[in-house]
Scaffold this motif. Structure first.
Motif, PDB file in Angstrom:
ATOM      1  N   GLY A  64    -113.003  82.993  49.275  1.00  0.00           N
ATOM      2  CA  GLY A  64    -112.098  83.573  48.288  1.00  0.00           C
ATOM      3  C   GLY A  64    -112.098  82.786  46.990  1.00  0.00           C
ATOM      4  O   GLY A  64    -112.120  83.368  45.891  1.00  0.00           O
ATOM      5  N   VAL A  65    -112.098  81.476  47.098  1.00  0.00           N
ATOM      6  CA  VAL A  65    -112.142  80.624  45.908  1.00  0.00           C
ATOM      7  C   VAL A  65    -113.491  80.755  45.213  1.00  0.00           C
ATOM      8  O   VAL A  65    -113.575  80.758  43.982  1.00  0.00           O
ATOM      9  CB  VAL A  65    -111.864  79.156  46.291  1.00  0.00           C
ATOM     10  N   VAL A  66    -114.561  80.888  46.001  1.00  0.00           N
ATOM     11  CA  VAL A  66    -115.892  81.092  45.418  1.00  0.00           C
ATOM     12  C   VAL A  66    -115.904  82.358  44.565  1.00  0.00           C
ATOM     13  O   VAL A  66    -116.411  82.380  43.436  1.00  0.00           O
ATOM     14  CB  VAL A  66    -116.965  81.173  46.526  1.00  0.00           C
ATOM     15  N   GLY A  67    -115.320  83.438  45.105  1.00  0.00           N
ATOM     16  CA  GLY A  67    -115.263  84.681  44.352  1.00  0.00           C
ATOM     17  C   GLY A  67    -114.442  84.562  43.080  1.00  0.00           C
ATOM     18  O   GLY A  67    -114.776  85.164  42.055  1.00  0.00           O
ATOM     19  N   ASP A  68    -113.371  83.753  43.127  1.00  0.00           N
ATOM     20  CA  ASP A  68    -112.543  83.575  41.929  1.00  0.00           C
ATOM     21  C   ASP A  68    -113.281  82.850  40.821  1.00  0.00           C
ATOM     22  O   ASP A  68    -113.093  83.149  39.634  1.00  0.00           O
ATOM     23  CB  ASP A  68    -111.267  82.794  42.293  1.00  0.00           C
ATOM     24  N   HIS A  69    -114.128  81.896  41.180  1.00  0.00           N
ATOM     25  CA  HIS A  69    -114.850  81.095  40.178  1.00  0.00           C
ATOM     26  C   HIS A  69    -116.159  81.733  39.738  1.00  0.00           C
ATOM     27  O   HIS A  69    -116.747  81.289  38.749  1.00  0.00           O
ATOM     28  CB  HIS A  69    -115.145  79.698  40.725  1.00  0.00           C
ATOM     29  N   LEU A  70    -116.615  82.754  40.451  1.00  0.00           N
ATOM     30  CA  LEU A  70    -117.954  83.281  40.217  1.00  0.00           C
ATOM     31  C   LEU A  70    -118.126  83.857  38.811  1.00  0.00           C
ATOM     32  O   LEU A  70    -119.216  83.762  38.228  1.00  0.00           O
ATOM     33  CB  LEU A  70    -118.269  84.352  41.269  1.00  0.00           C
ATOM     34  N   THR A  71    -117.084  84.438  38.265  1.00  0.00           N
ATOM     35  CA  THR A  71    -117.191  85.094  36.952  1.00  0.00           C
ATOM     36  C   THR A  71    -116.235  84.489  35.930  1.00  0.00           C
ATOM     37  O   THR A  71    -115.843  85.164  34.975  1.00  0.00           O
ATOM     38  CB  THR A  71    -116.915  86.602  37.092  1.00  0.00           C
ATOM     39  N   THR A  72    -115.883  83.242  36.096  1.00  0.00           N
ATOM     40  CA  THR A  72    -115.027  82.591  35.110  1.00  0.00           C
ATOM     41  C   THR A  72    -115.822  82.292  33.836  1.00  0.00           C
ATOM     42  O   THR A  72    -117.064  82.227  33.856  1.00  0.00           O
ATOM     43  CB  THR A  72    -114.438  81.289  35.674  1.00  0.00           C
ATOM     44  N   GLY A  73    -115.125  82.084  32.744  1.00  0.00           N
ATOM     45  CA  GLY A  73    -115.770  81.855  31.456  1.00  0.00           C
ATOM     46  C   GLY A  73    -116.730  80.682  31.438  1.00  0.00           C
ATOM     47  O   GLY A  73    -117.891  80.835  30.997  1.00  0.00           O
ATOM     48  N   PRO A  74    -116.315  79.491  31.880  1.00  0.00           N
ATOM     49  CA  PRO A  74    -117.239  78.343  31.854  1.00  0.00           C
ATOM     50  C   PRO A  74    -118.509  78.582  32.667  1.00  0.00           C
ATOM     51  O   PRO A  74    -119.607  78.193  32.244  1.00  0.00           O
ATOM     52  CB  PRO A  74    -116.400  77.203  32.440  1.00  0.00           C
ATOM     53  N   VAL A  75    -118.369  79.214  33.831  1.00  0.00           N
ATOM     54  CA  VAL A  75    -119.541  79.461  34.675  1.00  0.00           C
ATOM     55  C   VAL A  75    -120.487  80.449  34.000  1.00  0.00           C
ATOM     56  O   VAL A  75    -121.710  80.253  33.979  1.00  0.00           O
ATOM     57  CB  VAL A  75    -119.108  79.976  36.059  1.00  0.00           C
ATOM     58  N   LEU A  76    -119.960  81.518  33.439  1.00  0.00           N
ATOM     59  CA  LEU A  76    -120.803  82.507  32.770  1.00  0.00           C
ATOM     60  C   LEU A  76    -121.471  81.932  31.526  1.00  0.00           C
ATOM     61  O   LEU A  76    -122.622  82.259  31.225  1.00  0.00           O
ATOM     62  CB  LEU A  76    -119.980  83.744  32.412  1.00  0.00           C
ATOM     63  N   ARG A  77    -120.754  81.074  30.786  1.00  0.00           N
ATOM     64  CA  ARG A  77    -121.373  80.429  29.620  1.00  0.00           C
ATOM     65  C   ARG A  77    -122.494  79.504  30.059  1.00  0.00           C
ATOM     66  O   ARG A  77    -123.556  79.437  29.422  1.00  0.00           O
ATOM     67  CB  ARG A  77    -120.321  79.672  28.806  1.00  0.00           C
ATOM     68  N   GLY A  78    -122.282  78.778  31.147  1.00  0.00           N
ATOM     69  CA  GLY A  78    -123.346  77.920  31.673  1.00  0.00           C
ATOM     70  C   GLY A  78    -124.536  78.719  32.152  1.00  0.00           C
ATOM     71  O   GLY A  78    -125.691  78.341  31.932  1.00  0.00           O
ATOM     72  N   LEU A  79    -124.271  79.867  32.788  1.00  0.00           N
ATOM     73  CA  LEU A  79    -125.351  80.745  33.226  1.00  0.00           C
ATOM     74  C   LEU A  79    -126.128  81.279  32.025  1.00  0.00           C
ATOM     75  O   LEU A  79    -127.366  81.331  32.052  1.00  0.00           O
ATOM     76  CB  LEU A  79    -124.774  81.896  34.044  1.00  0.00           C
ATOM     77  N   GLY A  80    -125.419  81.669  30.989  1.00  0.00           N
ATOM     78  CA  GLY A  80    -126.095  82.171  29.788  1.00  0.00           C
ATOM     79  C   GLY A  80    -127.000  81.125  29.168  1.00  0.00           C
ATOM     80  O   GLY A  80    -128.124  81.436  28.748  1.00  0.00           O
ATOM     81  N   LEU A  81    -126.528  79.879  29.096  1.00  0.00           N
ATOM     82  CA  LEU A  81    -127.359  78.811  28.533  1.00  0.00           C
ATOM     83  C   LEU A  81    -128.573  78.551  29.417  1.00  0.00           C
ATOM     84  O   LEU A  81    -129.683  78.312  28.914  1.00  0.00           O
ATOM     85  CB  LEU A  81    -126.535  77.530  28.374  1.00  0.00           C
ATOM     86  N   THR A  82    -128.383  78.616  30.730  1.00  0.00           N
ATOM     87  CA  THR A  82    -129.507  78.433  31.647  1.00  0.00           C
ATOM     88  C   THR A  82    -130.571  79.497  31.438  1.00  0.00           C
ATOM     89  O   THR A  82    -131.767  79.197  31.383  1.00  0.00           O
ATOM     90  CB  THR A  82    -129.009  78.459  33.102  1.00  0.00           C
ATOM     91  N   LEU A  83    -130.154  80.757  31.318  1.00  0.00           N
ATOM     92  CA  LEU A  83    -131.114  81.848  31.104  1.00  0.00           C
ATOM     93  C   LEU A  83    -131.803  81.720  29.750  1.00  0.00           C
ATOM     94  O   LEU A  83    -133.026  81.937  29.635  1.00  0.00           O
ATOM     95  CB  LEU A  83    -130.398  83.197  31.210  1.00  0.00           C
ATOM     96  N   TRP A  84    -131.039  81.375  28.717  1.00  0.00           N
ATOM     97  CA  TRP A  84    -131.632  81.194  27.382  1.00  0.00           C
ATOM     98  C   TRP A  84    -132.643  80.064  27.390  1.00  0.00           C
ATOM     99  O   TRP A  84    -133.751  80.195  26.846  1.00  0.00           O
ATOM    100  CB  TRP A  84    -130.522  80.905  26.373  1.00  0.00           C
ATOM    101  N   LEU A  85    -132.294  78.962  28.026  1.00  0.00           N
ATOM    102  CA  LEU A  85    -133.180  77.802  28.082  1.00  0.00           C
ATOM    103  C   LEU A  85    -134.445  78.132  28.871  1.00  0.00           C
ATOM    104  O   LEU A  85    -135.560  77.761  28.474  1.00  0.00           O
ATOM    105  CB  LEU A  85    -132.442  76.629  28.724  1.00  0.00           C
ATOM    106  N   THR A  86    -134.294  78.871  29.972  1.00  0.00           N
ATOM    107  CA  THR A  86    -135.455  79.245  30.780  1.00  0.00           C
ATOM    108  C   THR A  86    -136.414  80.127  29.993  1.00  0.00           C
ATOM    109  O   THR A  86    -137.624  79.892  29.977  1.00  0.00           O
ATOM    110  CB  THR A  86    -134.998  79.990  32.047  1.00  0.00           C
ATOM    111  N   GLY A  87    -135.882  81.153  29.317  1.00  0.00           N
ATOM    112  CA  GLY A  87    -136.733  82.054  28.549  1.00  0.00           C
ATOM    113  C   GLY A  87    -137.438  81.351  27.404  1.00  0.00           C
ATOM    114  O   GLY A  87    -138.645  81.543  27.189  1.00  0.00           O
TER     115      GLY A  87
END
Length: 288
Positions: free
Chosen positions: A62-85
């Motif tokens: 349940g806690v995993v689901g709560d954090h999965l789409t939080t702002g900091p996590v999504l921003r980190g994911l976006g930077l990871t994808l940008w850096l990879t590309g």
């Protein structure tokens, strides 16, 4: 087809008019009891492990689901994808140039390319990142600009990962070029095409069949490898979840969040790689 054959010889007392099929060999399928038993055991073990993971309250799904789409996590994911590309594009651009140098008839270019590939493949990526992060100790200024202001953590990550990936991309591209039949190059030369036009029009389109599979693996490896930039405080996906669990002490839970995102993106990239491979395999014997 694997099968056991039982051959029954005709009886000496059989009448001459007996049908011929009575003397034909009878095909008896091989019993695969061991294979089916092994498959059942493996499925039971996998089911048990899955049930254990799902029902174990320590995972805190349940806690995993709560954090999965939080702002900091999504921003980190976006930077990871940008850096990879960005790293993949720049790495393969430089790697293609290095591969061309390696295959050229110029001994100096061959030596430079070989030395670059040898150096960057021989050094761990973490060492390279830390070296570039501390480059100011060797060169405080470059062209009159302070390296402290010039090379921030993100710039260091791009430079370090690009230079590292270019060494591997060069070997991938070189292997693809070498897979093209020599007769194709001779035919292009007979048409009067220059070296760069031969490379762009004849060699690379055919070499893509050999380049795409390892390039896809490199892309997935780069995606996961970007997590190492967290050591220089680049706020990628891993660093973002680390900031959260340093505050909440939910280490395993936040690491599961990062794991699920890596698995999801890797799965999408694998699907894309399959279709790209099928596109370039059209007309070949191995096309599916």
């Amino acid at each position: 087809m694997s099968a056991q054959t039982e051959i029954h010889a005709p009886s000496p007392a059989a009448p001459p008019g007996e049908r011929a099929e009575n003397t034909a060999p009878r095909i008896v399928p091989v019993r695969r009891t061991g294979q089916w038993a092994a498959a059942v055991v493996v499925l039971l073990l996998l089911a048990g492990a899955l049930v254990s993971v799902v029902r174990n309250g320590a995972f805190q799904w349940g806690v995993v689901g709560d954090h999965l789409t939080t702002g900091p996590v999504l921003r980190g994911l976006g930077l990871t994808l940008w850096l990879t590309g960005l790293v993949m594009v720049l790495g393969f651009a430089l790697g293609t140039l290095l591969a061309v140098f390696r295959l050229s008839g110029n001994r100096v270019l061959q030596a430079v390319s070989w030395g670059y590939i040898w150096l960057f493949r021989s050094t761990p990526i973490l060492v390279q990142l830390l070296f570039w992060f501390n480059i100011g100790a060797l060169y405080p200024q470059i062209l009159g600009v302070s390296t402290v202001n010039l090379l921030g953590p993100v710039a260091v990550a791009v430079i370090g990962l690009t230079l590292h990936d270019a060494a591997y991309a060069a070997e991938v591209v070189r292997g693809g070029i070498l897979s093209v039949e020599r007769g194709q190059l001779e035919a292009a030369q007979s048409l009067g095409l220059g070296p760069w036009r031969r490379l762009r029009r004849i060699v690379l389109p055919q070499a893509m069949r050999s380049i795409v599979p390892p390039a896809g693996n490199m892309l997935i490896g780069t995606l996961k490898g970007t997590s190492i930039v967290s050591v220089i405080a680049v706020q990628d996906l891993l660093y973002s979840v680390q900031l959260v669990y340093h505050r909440t002490y939910e280490v395993i839970t936040l690491l599961l969040v990062a794991t699920l995102w890596y698995v999801a993106v890797t799965s999408l990239l694998s699907i894309g790689q399959y279709y790209v491979e099928r596109h370039y395999a059209r007309g070949s014997a191995g096309a599916r």
